[in-house]
Design a protein around this motif. Sequence first.
Motif: not given
Length: 460
Positions: A232-250
């Motif tokens: 997922l990281v490689n596909e997203t970055i290769s097309r010039g996008g960013s990966l956003f991960i909503p996450s519980f902070s704990v």
Amino acid sequence: MEKGTIQIHFLGAAGTVTGSKYLLDTGDRKVLIDCGLFQGIKELRLKNWEYPPVNVNDIDAILLTHGHLDHVGYLPRLVKQGFKGPIYGTYPTLDIARIILNDSAKIQEQEAERANKEGYSKHNPAKPLYNLKDVEKTIPRFKGLPPGQWMPLLKNVKARFQYNGHILGATYIELDMQGKRFVFSGDIGRTNDLLLYPPIKPKRADVVFMESTYGGRFHSEEKEAIPLIEKLVNETISRGGSLFIPSFSVERAQLMMLILYRLLKEDKIPRVGMVMDSPMGVDVLELFYRTRDWHKLSEEECDAMCSHFTIVSSFYETMQLRDDGKPKIVIAGSGMLTGGRMLNYLETQAQNPNNTLLFIGYQAEGTRGRKILEGERELKVYGKTVPFKMEVVEIEGLSAHADHRELLDWLSDINEKPERIFIVHGEKEGAEALKQGIEETYGWNSEIPTLYNIEEINIK
């Protein structure tokens, strides 16, 4: 109520997965297990503003299974309503509760201020459910207890907190009251977790309160999720996008940091900017250093991991990062998009189809996260509607919750059939699936209580 009985009031997380609150009443002793905030659908959120259907002043003590908002987020409101007793939990749970409550109060204050300034609330003026001053009045009631030891709380009442995985400090609670043992599962963690140890299993229970978040659902192993993240990281970055991960902070935010750091170390993902944007997350990282007995992460690896991330705490830096246009990986709260810094990123980035939104945790009914997963292509943020064009991916193997198989296994060491089993903390489908699973596996009957239901346990 009749003599010789204990009344159970299901004040939250009954028929729903949020707002955990269970009151046990012997007539002269009243103990509340968890004190969570309702999240998700509007009908539930509105209940946060109502006075609970019990006398708050009569509650003698509160015990917390862990520090997530849906288990501790109502505490300042309850104190404001007149609760004057002690609030017990493990030391990490109380540290996390302090962090989460302060963050929750800040977000509520900021959102009320923004709503009043921009005029998008129907309330005039918009007000927070509670503020930082209310939190300040709540924290002094915290009393830390060690895990694994029986502690007398009130006359004929003792409790023990047992390690349960899920997040730092998380436990299930054994409560001995009037000769009966009540076991509250809290949120049960995974059997094989990269950061946390397996949950301890209860040996005896007369009455069980059993969570069912992932009843009927099966996770893949965390190790199976890592190649998916790499791809997922490689596909997203290769097309010039960013990966956003909503996450519980704990804990989940820290888990994602660890996975991404290890992928980077092994040269499996490109060296782009990696951001952990959460004031809470920063505080929790510090907590990891102080709670070595609760998790597997070494101090050395924690240092190395953090060195590869931009750790953001200021809102000004958030606003700069969201607009710079460079491909990056961003971990930010909240995990279900109910608030937090991630909404600031999505306000400007949701329209970019090159970007990816990755969900790694449970999305409760009625939350923005759940709506997006179900195909909604508009995002309401800060009073305005933003077109949503990002790629959406969900990886369930990274959940901090036990799946159906692990939930059933957690009951496997109980040596005698419990008198009552209440299936809680789950939506209808999950609760019914777990009820069926318990009957098929153990031959035990269980019940699914509804919100504000009252049950009686005979102690004669």
